[in-house]
Enzyme design. Structure first.
Site, PDB file in Angstrom:
ATOM      1  N   PHE A  18       0.811  -1.219   0.000  1.00  0.00           N
ATOM      2  CA  PHE A  18       0.000   0.000   0.000  1.00  0.00           C
ATOM      3  C   PHE A  18       0.843   1.268   0.000  1.00  0.00           C
ATOM      4  O   PHE A  18       0.385   2.328  -0.412  1.00  0.00           O
ATOM      5  CB  PHE A  18      -0.924   0.017   1.223  1.00  0.00           C
ATOM      6  CG  PHE A  18      -0.191   0.165   2.523  1.00  0.00           C
ATOM      7  CD1 PHE A  18       0.040   1.407   3.083  1.00  0.00           C
ATOM      8  CD2 PHE A  18       0.281  -0.952   3.185  1.00  0.00           C
ATOM      9  CE1 PHE A  18       0.736   1.541   4.273  1.00  0.00           C
ATOM     10  CE2 PHE A  18       0.969  -0.830   4.376  1.00  0.00           C
ATOM     11  CZ  PHE A  18       1.193   0.417   4.915  1.00  0.00           C
ATOM     12  N   ASP A 136      -7.727  -6.925   6.813  1.00  0.00           N
ATOM     13  CA  ASP A 136      -6.336  -7.377   6.807  1.00  0.00           C
ATOM     14  C   ASP A 136      -5.916  -7.838   8.200  1.00  0.00           C
ATOM     15  O   ASP A 136      -4.858  -7.470   8.711  1.00  0.00           O
ATOM     16  CB  ASP A 136      -5.405  -6.266   6.318  1.00  0.00           C
ATOM     17  CG  ASP A 136      -4.050  -6.800   5.849  1.00  0.00           C
ATOM     18  OD1 ASP A 136      -3.932  -8.027   5.663  1.00  0.00           O
ATOM     19  OD2 ASP A 136      -3.131  -6.000   5.662  1.00  0.00           O
TER      20      ASP A 136
END
Length: 609
Positions: A18, A136
Site C-alpha cells: 500500500f 487485513d
C-alpha cells in the site's frame, strides 16, 4: 521530510504493497509528540484514478475517525493529500505486534486460544457495528501495548484499495487485486466482496495457526473445496475444532456471519460478568501458576532447543529428532559433527527444513528425515521467508526451499537471514544491503552492518557504532563504542566502558551503569555487575536483584538462572518455580527446556492450569 508542512518524519517503520509507514513528530503541538504517518500511493496519478482515490479516502477516513474513539483502535489525528499521495496521521501504539507469539512450532493451549479469540472479537464487534471491515487481520496488525497489556487493532485495509486502482480496457476504474494478506484472506474477499465474516475467517485462521504451530500457507488445503486441512496437526476439544472449522469455512453460507454468533458459540467464561483484575484476585484468587516437571527423562548426550515441534538429540553417538513426548520422529542415524552441532540454529527446523552437516558439507532434511537438499555447501543457515544463506567457495548467496540459487554466491560475507526485506552483504570490504532479488538497495559504505530490527540496523563507521533506517540514512550517529540491535524499543550500548540503553531517537533511556547487559525480552533485560546477574525493567529499575552466577533472558515467562554450580528457573517476580538442581539448562522453547542431570540431557516441561 516534512509532510503537510507539519509532520517531520524521523524514520521509516515499514513498507508494504500500500505504501510506507513513518515515525514522525507533530511540529505544531507542544513538545513535538510522536505519531505514525502512513503514506498511501496510488499506482497512477491519472485524474480519473485520483478522483476515485479521493472518494475512497474520504469515506474510509470518516470511519477511521469514528473507530479511533475506541480505546483499542489507534486514534486518527489528521488526514491529507499531498502531490497526489494520501496520508493518515495516527496515534503511536507503544507495544509489540503478535508475530513472535505465533512463531513457527509454538502451539498454544486451548485456554489461551479461546481467550485470544474473545479478546479480538470484542474489538471486531465495535468495528462491525460501525459499518467497517478490517480486511487485513493478521498477527502483524494486532499490537500488545506495554502500558496495560491490552490488544490494539491497527492498519485497517479499506483505505489500501487506493493502491490497487487502475483503468480497464474500456477506461473504467477497476482494482488490480483485493486488499488482504495471503493465507488469511477469505474467498469472498479475494473475489472483491469483503464481508464482516471475512474478518472472522482471518481470525479463525489465526486460531488454527495458534493450535497447530504452522503458518497458514504451510497447511494443506482440500483441492475441491479449498478448506484448510488442520485436524491432524492439533490436539483440541471437539467444541473448539467445530468453532474454528465454522470460522474458516470457504463457503460463506457455512460460516459464522457475525461476531455475536462466534461469541455465543464460545464456551462461557468462568465468571458471569466482566470483572477487574483486582476483583479477580480478591474474590477468586490469582490464577493458578503453571507447574514444571521433567517431561522427558535425561538420557541424551546432547539436546538442542525445540523448533517447530521437534528437537535434535544425540543418543549413542547418533543424531535424531524427538517430538514433545520424547518419541523419536526421525531415528538417531545421522553422524554428529562435534563442532557444527553447537552452531546457533544448527539442526533446528525452520520452515519445515533443518540444516545438517554430512562429511563437513551442509544440506537440508525435512521432518521425515529425508535429505531434500543434498550436502554441497561449505556452510548454511536456517530458512527464513523462503530463503537460506549458503556458502560456496568462500562466497555467500541465498537458495530457495528447492535448493536453487535465488541469489548466486558473490558476497564476501552476508547476513544469516533477511530481516525486514533486507540483508547486509559485504562487497570490496564494505557493507551495504540487498533485497530478496539480490539488488543493492543500500550501497556498500559501512565498516560492518547488522540485521534490521524495528526499522533500524546497527552499522559501524570509523570504529564507532550507529544506526541507519531502511533507506540507509544514518539516523543515530556513529558515536558508541559498542551497540546492539533494537528490541522492544531499546538498544543496549557501551559508553566509556559501561553499558546502558538508548531509545529509537538515540537518546539515553537507561544510563550506562552496568558491566554487561542483554536485549529486552518480555519487558525485562538481563544485566551484570561485579560478576552477578539480575534483571531490570524499562525504567532501568533493578526488579530482580544482582544475585545469580549466570542467567539467560526471560522466555515464555521464566528465566534459567544459576546459583553456585546448579541451574533453576525463576518467574518475573524473581521467585523460583524450579529450584536449582541441574548441572546445565537452556531457555524454554515451546513449553520445553533442555536440562542436564548426571551428565545426561533431558527436557523440563510446563503444564498450564
Amino acid at each position: 521530510m516534512l509532510i503537510g508542512g507539519r509532520y517531520e518524519t524521523i524514520r521509516e517503520l515499514g513498507r508494504g504493497g500500500f505504501g510506507k509507514t513513518y515515525l514522525a513528530e507533530d511540529t505544531y503541538r507542544r513538545g513535538n509528540p510522536k505519531c505514525v504517518v502512513k503514506k498511501i500511493q496510488p499506482a497512477s496519478k491519472l485524474p480519473a484514478l485520483l478522483q476515485k482515490a479521493r472518494e475512497i479516502f474520504e469515506a474510509e477516513v470518516k470511519l477511521l475517525y469514528e473507530l479511533g474513539s475506541h480505546d483499542q483502535i489507534p486514534k486518527l489525528y489528521d488526514h491529507l493529500e499531498q502531490g497526489g499521495e494520501f496520508y493518515l496521521v495516527q496515534e503511536l501504539v507503544d507495544g509489540h505486534d503478535l508475530r513472535q507469539s505465533f512463531a513457527l512450532g509454538d502451539r498454544w493451549d486451548e485456554k489461551t486460544v479461546l481467550a485470544h479469540l474473545r479478546e479480538v472479537l470484542e474489538i471486531l464487534a465495535v468495528v462491525h457495528e460501525r459499518g467497517a471491515i478490517h480486511q487485513d487481520l493478521k498477527p502483524q496488525n494486532l499490537f500488545r501495548r506495554w502500558k496495560d497489556k491490552k490488544l490494539a487493532l491497527i492498519d485497517f485495509g479499506g483505505v489500501k484499495m487506493i493502491r490497487y486502482l487502475t483503468l480497464d480496457s474500456e477506461g473504467n476504474v477497476a482494482f488490480t487485486q483485493p486488499v488482504g494478506s495471503p493465507g488469511y484472506i477469505a474467498p469472498e474477499q479475494v473475489a472483491g466482496n469483503p464481508q464482516p465474516a471475512s474478518d472472522l475467517f482471518a481470525l479463525g485462521i489465526m486460531g488454527v495457526q495458534a493450535v497447530t504451530g504452522y503458518s497458514p500457507n504451510q497447511l494443506p488445503r482440500d483441492a475441491a473445496t479449498g478448506a484448510v486441512l488442520w485436524h491432524d496437526e492439533a490436539q483440541v476439544s471437539p467444541a473448539l475444532r467445530a468453532i474454528l472449522d465454522k470460522m474458516i469455512a470457504p463457503d460463506l453460507s457455512q460460516r459464522f456471519l457475525s461476531v455475536r454468533d462466534v461469541l455465543d458459540a464460545l464456551p462461557a467464561p468462568q465468571t458471569s460478568r466482566s470483572i477487574t483484575a483486582e476483583e479477580l484476585a480478591l474474590f477468586l484468587g490469582d490464577p493458578k501458576p503453571p507447574t514444571y516437571a521433567i517431561a522427558i527423562p535425561p538420557k541424551f548426550e546432547i539436546a538442542r532447543d525445540y523448533s517447530e515441534g521437534l528437537a535434535a538429540v544425540v543418543l549413542d553417538g547418533k543424531l535424531g529428532y524427538i517430538d514433545k513426548h520424547g518419541t523419536f520422529v526421525i531415528p538417531p542415524m545421522l553422524e554428529v559433527d562435534p563442532i557444527s552441532i553447537y552452531r546457533e540454529g544448527a539442526y533446528q527446523f525452520s520452515e519445515g527444513l533443518a540444516r545438517v552437516s554430512v562429511m563437513h558439507q551442509w544440506g537440508y532434511i525435512d521432518k521425515n528425515g529425508r535429505l531434500l537438499i543434498p550436502p554441497r555447501f561449505d556452510s548454511a543457515e536456517n530458512f527464513s521467508d523462503g530463503l537460506a544463506r549458503v556458502e560456496v567457495g568462500h562466497k555467500y548467496g541465498y537458495i530457495d526451499v528447492n535448493g536453487r540459487f535465488v541469489i548466486k554466491p558473490q558476497f564476501e560475507s552476508a547476513a544469516h537471514a533477511f530481516c525486514e526485506e533486507r540483508a547486509g552483504v559485504e562487497l570490496d570490504h564494505r557493507y551495504g544491503y540487498i533485497n530478496k532479488y539480490g539488488k543493492i538497495v543500500i550501497p556498500p559504505q559501512f565498516d560492518s552492518a547488522d540485521e534490521f530490527s524495528e526499522g533500524l540496523a546497527r552499522v559501524t563507521l570509523d570504529g564507532k557504532y550507529g544506526f541507519i533506517d531502511l533507506h540507509g540514512r544514518l539516523v543515530i550517529p556513529a558515536q558508541f563504542d559498542v551497540a546492539h540491535t533494537f528490541s522492544e524499543g531499546l538498544a543496549r550500548v557501551r559508553i566509556d566502558g559501561r553499558y546502558g540503553y538508548i531509545d529509537v531517537m538515540g537518546a539515553i533511556a537507561i544510563p550506562a551503569q552496568f558491566d554487561d547487559t542483554f536485549s529486552f525480552t518480555e519487558g525485562m533485560a538481563l544485566v551484570r555487575n561485579n560478576d552477578k546477574y539480575g534483571f531490570i525493567d524499562k525504567s532501568g529499575k533493578l526488579v530482580i536483584g544482582l544475585q545469580f552466577d549466570d542467567a539467560y533472558p526471560f522466555r515464555e515467562g521464566v528465566a534459567a538462572v544459576k546459583l553456585g554450580n546448579l541451574w533453576g528457573f525463576i518467574n518475573q517476580k524473581g521467585e523460583f518455580v524450579v529450584d536449582p538442581q541441574f548441572e546445565d539448562a537452556g531457555s524454554f522453547h515451546g513449553d520445553r527446556a533442555a536440562v542436564k542431570l548426571d551428565n545426561q540431557w533431558g527436557y523440563l516441561g510446563v503444564e498450564h492450569h
